[in-house]
Structures are given as C-alpha cells and as structure tokens.
Enzyme design. Structure first.
Site, PDB file in Angstrom:
ATOM      1  CB  CYS A 109       3.188   2.989   5.199  1.00 13.13           C
ATOM      2  SG  CYS A 109       3.302   2.786   3.410  1.00 13.13           S
ATOM      3  CG  HIS A 151       2.136  -3.017   4.791  1.00 17.92           C
ATOM      4  ND1 HIS A 151       1.629  -2.118   5.704  1.00 17.92           N
ATOM      5  CD2 HIS A 151       2.890  -2.284   3.933  1.00 17.92           C
ATOM      6  CE1 HIS A 151       2.060  -0.896   5.409  1.00 17.92           C
ATOM      7  NE2 HIS A 151       2.831  -0.985   4.335  1.00 17.92           N
ATOM      8  CD  GLU A 152       5.647  -4.026   1.645  1.00 23.06           C
ATOM      9  OE1 GLU A 152       5.572  -3.334   0.599  1.00 23.06           O
ATOM     10  OE2 GLU A 152       5.835  -3.503   2.755  1.00 23.06           O
ATOM     11  CG  HIS A 155       2.266  -0.769  -0.575  1.00 23.18           C
ATOM     12  ND1 HIS A 155       1.919   0.556  -0.633  1.00 23.18           N
ATOM     13  CD2 HIS A 155       2.879  -0.937   0.624  1.00 23.18           C
ATOM     14  CE1 HIS A 155       2.306   1.173   0.473  1.00 23.18           C
ATOM     15  NE2 HIS A 155       2.886   0.286   1.259  1.00 23.18           N
TER      16      HIS A 155
END
Length: 188
Positions: A109, A151-152, A155
């Site tokens: 990350c 993953h994004e 976030h």
C-alpha cells in the site's frame, strides 16, 4: 547517499501515510452529473499522483490510488492494470457481488509502503460505479485486477488491507517480502 525508506518516499510524493484520519473514514460519494467538474478535477489529481509515483517506483503488475490517499475525502480511485490496458476510473464504486473462491497474495500500500501483507481476496468481484454523466455501470473483474480494484474500494470505505488479513498474520518488512519468492509485484 542517504537511504530513504519507501514510506518516506511516498510521503514526499504527496501520499497520505498510515495513521492519518482520512484513511479510516469512508469517502463522500459524488452527486453526478451535478459534481462532474469536481469529479474530473479529482480524477486528474489521481492521474498526476500516479505519474509522480510511477517515475520513482515501477509497478509491473499494476497499481492504484484512491482520493483519500492524496488527502481528498471523495469517492474516486484510479487503477492502472499491468501492460497497455487502459486505466480504470472508479467513481462511487460499490462491490455488489464477490466469488466465494479466494486467493491469498501479498499486497502493498502506498500509504505504508515499508511492509507487505498476505491478504485473501475473492477471485472475482462485480463493481457498480457512476459515470460522469450520472449513469450506473456494472463491471466484473477477475484475479489480479479484481484484487487491485478491491484494494482501492476498501480505501474509499476507510479500510486498509490489514483489516482483511487473517487473524494472527502480520505484515512483513518489504526486505523480507522480497525474499519470500511470492513477490507478486503488484505493489500498490
């Protein structure tokens, strides 16, 4: 020559680092098309950040960045798949379906780039996004691209990959990761 830690290098490139409150907060959705200009401006900032980061760190298997990682609490992210594939722009993304079949790979990350963590993720996800004109689009992603996009989206939901790791599994230093033989090289 001074050896700069990877996380410090990312901080110097404008990436918000672990511990900043914005990384733990859900991003605010856009009202589209009313906020089209704002969404375009933020998307441009994400592409500029990816360009800066790409100048100093190669991402052989793709990379992504969420608006929260550049200090903007809005629901936008950009993912650059490996090779010549076009970038994926995610506005107001939501995962609407996921496969039961999981794959566990190391992830990195940009917001804490000194370590890598072994993260189980679905092999396939279906994602709903909003276009600049306000239309809803649904797209299925598989394998590596599904991992990058998930993953994004995490976030934008205020989650770091460490929240997805199995209990008792801890991130490892990047130097140790490189020696695992599992260097998937998708380092976001």
């Amino acid at each position: 020559m001074i050896d700069v830690r990877p996380s410090q290098q990312m901080r110097d490139l404008g990436v918000v680092q672990h511990g900043a409150g914005i990384l733990a907060e859900p991003a605010r959705a856009f009202t589209l098309p009313a906020e089209r200009d704002e969404a375009e401006r933020i998307t441009d900032e994400l592409f500029a950040a990816m360009e800066r980061i790409g100048q100093v760190h190669p991402f052989a298997k793709g990379m992504g960045i969420a608006a929260t990682q550049i200090g903007i609490g809005r629901s936008a992210a950009v993912v650059q798949p490996p090779g010549d594939a076009p970038a994926v722009i995610l506005l107001n993304p939501k995962i609407t379906d996921r496969s039961d079949e999981l794959d566990e790979q190391y992830e990195g990350c940009l917001s804490f780039f000194d370590v890598r963590g072994l993260v189980p993720r679905p092999l396939k996800i279906t994602v709903q996004t909003t276009t600049l004109t306000g239309e809803t689009v649904t797209t299925a992603y598989e394998r590596g691209l599904a991992r990058l996009i998930h993953h994004e989206i995490d976030h934008l939901d205020g989650l770091l990959y460490t929240a997805r790791m199995r209990a008792g599994v801890e991130p490892i230093p990047v130097e140790e990761y490189r020696q695992t033989g599992r260097a998937w090289a998708y380092e976001q």
